[in-house]
Write a protein that holds these residues in place. Structure first.
Motif, PDB file in Angstrom:
ATOM      1  N   ASN A 133       0.841  -1.198   0.000  1.00 48.44           N
ATOM      2  CA  ASN A 133       0.000   0.000   0.000  1.00 48.44           C
ATOM      3  C   ASN A 133       0.869   1.239   0.000  1.00 48.44           C
ATOM      4  O   ASN A 133       0.889   2.017   0.949  1.00 48.44           O
ATOM      5  CB  ASN A 133      -0.928  -0.024   1.215  1.00 48.44           C
ATOM      6  CG  ASN A 133      -1.996  -1.096   1.090  1.00 48.44           C
ATOM      7  OD1 ASN A 133      -2.768  -1.094   0.147  1.00 48.44           O
ATOM      8  ND2 ASN A 133      -2.021  -2.020   2.029  1.00 48.44           N
ATOM      9  N   CYS A 134       1.569   1.433  -1.129  1.00 52.35           N
ATOM     10  CA  CYS A 134       2.500   2.563  -1.205  1.00 52.35           C
ATOM     11  C   CYS A 134       1.818   3.814  -1.748  1.00 52.35           C
ATOM     12  O   CYS A 134       2.382   4.905  -1.681  1.00 52.35           O
ATOM     13  CB  CYS A 134       3.693   2.176  -2.073  1.00 52.35           C
ATOM     14  SG  CYS A 134       3.255   1.660  -3.748  1.00 52.35           S
ATOM     15  N   GLY A 135       0.624   3.658  -2.312  1.00 54.65           N
ATOM     16  CA  GLY A 135      -0.090   4.818  -2.830  1.00 54.65           C
ATOM     17  C   GLY A 135       0.240   5.151  -4.267  1.00 54.65           C
ATOM     18  O   GLY A 135      -0.390   6.033  -4.857  1.00 54.65           O
ATOM     19  N   CYS A 136       1.180   4.482  -4.871  1.00 50.69           N
ATOM     20  CA  CYS A 136       1.470   4.710  -6.280  1.00 50.69           C
ATOM     21  C   CYS A 136       0.288   4.200  -7.110  1.00 50.69           C
ATOM     22  O   CYS A 136      -0.289   3.166  -6.789  1.00 50.69           O
ATOM     23  CB  CYS A 136       2.748   3.982  -6.702  1.00 50.69           C
ATOM     24  SG  CYS A 136       4.209   4.551  -5.816  1.00 50.69           S
ATOM     25  N   SER A 137      -0.056   4.908  -8.156  1.00 52.66           N
ATOM     26  CA  SER A 137      -1.295   4.588  -8.869  1.00 52.66           C
ATOM     27  C   SER A 137      -1.056   3.732 -10.100  1.00 52.66           C
ATOM     28  O   SER A 137      -1.879   3.670 -10.990  1.00 52.66           O
ATOM     29  CB  SER A 137      -2.022   5.867  -9.251  1.00 52.66           C
ATOM     30  OG  SER A 137      -1.190   6.644 -10.079  1.00 52.66           O
ATOM     31  N   SER A 140       5.517   1.655 -12.431  1.00 53.73           N
ATOM     32  CA  SER A 140       6.515   0.927 -11.650  1.00 53.73           C
ATOM     33  C   SER A 140       6.927   1.740 -10.443  1.00 53.73           C
ATOM     34  O   SER A 140       6.893   2.970 -10.462  1.00 53.73           O
ATOM     35  CB  SER A 140       7.760   0.673 -12.500  1.00 53.73           C
ATOM     36  OG  SER A 140       7.423  -0.076 -13.638  1.00 53.73           O
ATOM     37  N   CYS A 141       7.324   1.049  -9.393  1.00 50.49           N
ATOM     38  CA  CYS A 141       7.969   1.725  -8.267  1.00 50.49           C
ATOM     39  C   CYS A 141       8.822   0.702  -7.546  1.00 50.49           C
ATOM     40  O   CYS A 141       8.712  -0.496  -7.786  1.00 50.49           O
ATOM     41  CB  CYS A 141       6.944   2.341  -7.315  1.00 50.49           C
ATOM     42  SG  CYS A 141       5.943   1.144  -6.400  1.00 50.49           S
ATOM     43  N   ARG A 142       9.677   1.167  -6.654  1.00 52.21           N
ATOM     44  CA  ARG A 142      10.552   0.229  -5.968  1.00 52.21           C
ATOM     45  C   ARG A 142      10.083  -0.048  -4.541  1.00 52.21           C
ATOM     46  O   ARG A 142      10.828  -0.557  -3.707  1.00 52.21           O
ATOM     47  CB  ARG A 142      11.993   0.726  -5.973  1.00 52.21           C
ATOM     48  CG  ARG A 142      12.224   2.102  -5.379  1.00 52.21           C
ATOM     49  CD  ARG A 142      13.721   2.308  -5.148  1.00 52.21           C
ATOM     50  NE  ARG A 142      14.221   1.313  -4.215  1.00 52.21           N
ATOM     51  CZ  ARG A 142      15.369   0.637  -4.399  1.00 52.21           C
ATOM     52  NH1 ARG A 142      16.101   0.836  -5.455  1.00 52.21           N
ATOM     53  NH2 ARG A 142      15.763  -0.238  -3.490  1.00 52.21           N
ATOM     54  N   HIS A 143       8.817   0.269  -4.246  1.00 55.30           N
ATOM     55  CA  HIS A 143       8.362   0.159  -2.854  1.00 55.30           C
ATOM     56  C   HIS A 143       8.250  -1.282  -2.369  1.00 55.30           C
ATOM     57  O   HIS A 143       8.430  -1.541  -1.182  1.00 55.30           O
ATOM     58  CB  HIS A 143       7.037   0.914  -2.683  1.00 55.30           C
ATOM     59  CG  HIS A 143       7.197   2.383  -2.939  1.00 55.30           C
ATOM     60  ND1 HIS A 143       6.440   3.085  -3.850  1.00 55.30           N
ATOM     61  CD2 HIS A 143       8.081   3.255  -2.409  1.00 55.30           C
ATOM     62  CE1 HIS A 143       6.841   4.349  -3.871  1.00 55.30           C
ATOM     63  NE2 HIS A 143       7.832   4.473  -3.010  1.00 55.30           N
ATOM     64  N   LEU A 144       7.944  -2.222  -3.257  1.00 57.32           N
ATOM     65  CA  LEU A 144       7.945  -3.627  -2.819  1.00 57.32           C
ATOM     66  C   LEU A 144       9.369  -4.065  -2.479  1.00 57.32           C
ATOM     67  O   LEU A 144       9.596  -4.709  -1.453  1.00 57.32           O
ATOM     68  CB  LEU A 144       7.345  -4.538  -3.896  1.00 57.32           C
ATOM     69  CG  LEU A 144       7.467  -6.058  -3.629  1.00 57.32           C
ATOM     70  CD1 LEU A 144       6.819  -6.450  -2.299  1.00 57.32           C
ATOM     71  CD2 LEU A 144       6.835  -6.861  -4.780  1.00 57.32           C
TER      72      LEU A 144
HETATM   73 ZN    ZN Z   1       4.937   2.489  -4.904  1.00 57.61          ZN
END
Ligand code: ZN
Length: 298
Positions: A133-137, A140-144
């Motif tokens: 639940n990083c909030g990116c819509s 890609s992101c590196r939050h995982l």
């Molecule tokens: Zn994210």
């Protein structure tokens, strides 16, 4: 019951389903698998009395503290303990994995090493917003990867690393260390609100923790991920209709045009039974062909 082919007599497919809705959902997968496979098939179920027309159904108890979604993932990642001794080689299947080829049992010939999965259709950074639940819509992101580092102290070196898809996996007694680690990590994030209740992020963490990230995967014909929602933003998915759905045309169920001939299709995001959508209609047509002697149940 009888698995006639040499080397596959000790092989079994396994489904794990929790709750009435999920139990109802396995019936379609079971129908197709029984058409195409001569291996044993076990259904492990919990929290449902719903009837399943199958001779090898086992009912198990799961911890009351878990909701049905958590319990499903609990059972899946602990599956080796529930089927131990019933066969030598196992292939776990999610209930949205549909057998479509009379050589589906050849998957058991691919068993090697600790455990065997096929690749997902996305890499770890693309999957990231669906896992935490990083909030990116989207995108890609590196939050995982950050969450895997923070929660488990495991580094995932590349955002391009293709996830292993958890819907199909081959296992046996040599898989117990891997499965125990996956189970433990999965339970560890159930109460962490930053993590969504899924098994795929912790599967990636397990792979990297144990150093299997370069292992050769199963060919995608054994877990062809077909996603009707591909490319549709999350907020529009509830209202999406057949004309919006992604339709793959890069494989063939009848072997023409040198296209890939999948053995198992994984209809993620609710594609099973979606009449009017070519990818499902083609599968549905298989069951109507006359060359099979056994009739569909139900
Ligand atoms: Zn994210």
């Amino acid at each position: 019951m009888a698995a006639g082919r040499r080397g596959r007599a000790n092989s079994a497919f396994v489904f794990a389903v929790v709750g009435d809705r999920h139990v109802a959902g396995v019936k379609t997968a079971l129908l197709f698998l029984k058409k195409f496979s001569r291996a044993e098939i076990f259904v492990i179920r919990s929290r449902s009395q719903s009837r399943i027309q199958h001779d090898q159904v086992m009912t198990v108890q799961l911890p009351d503290a878990l909701d049905d979604r958590q319990a499903t993932i609990f059972l899946k990642t602990a599956i080796a303990g529930y089927v131990r001794g019933l066969a030598k080689y196992f292939c776990y299947l999610d209930s949205d994995v549909i057998a479509v080829h009379d050589e589906v049992d050849s998957i058991f010939d691919k068993r090697s090493g600790a455990i065997n999965f096929a690749l997902d259709h996305v890499n770890i950074d693309q999957f990231s917003p669906w896992a935490v639940n990083c909030g990116c819509s989207g995108g890609s992101c590196r939050h995982l990867r950050d969450a895997i580092a923070n929660t488990f102290d495991v580094g995932v070196a590349s955002g391009d690393w293709r996830l292993w898809n958890g819907g199909v996996f081959l296992f046996d007694e040599n898989s117990e260390e891997f499965l125990a680690a996956w189970h433990k990590m999965t339970l560890a994030v159930f109460d962490d609100p930053y993590w969504k209740t899924r098994d795929q992020g912790t599967l990636a963490a397990t792979v990297w923790k144990l150093g299997y990230q370069e292992q050769r995967p199963l060919d995608s014909e054994f877990n062809l991920v077909v996603d009707r929602m591909w490319g549709i933003p999350q907020q529009r998915r509830d209202r999406a209709t057949i004309s919006d759905f992604q339709c793959r045309r890069d494989y063939s169920l009848t072997g023409e045009d040198n296209l890939m001939a999948p053995r198992l299709i994984h209809f993620i995001n609710g594609g099973v039974g979606q009449k009017g959508w070519k990818n499902w209609d083609d599968v549905h047509a298989l069951i109507r062909r006359s060359r099979w002697q056994r009739r569909p149940e139900n």
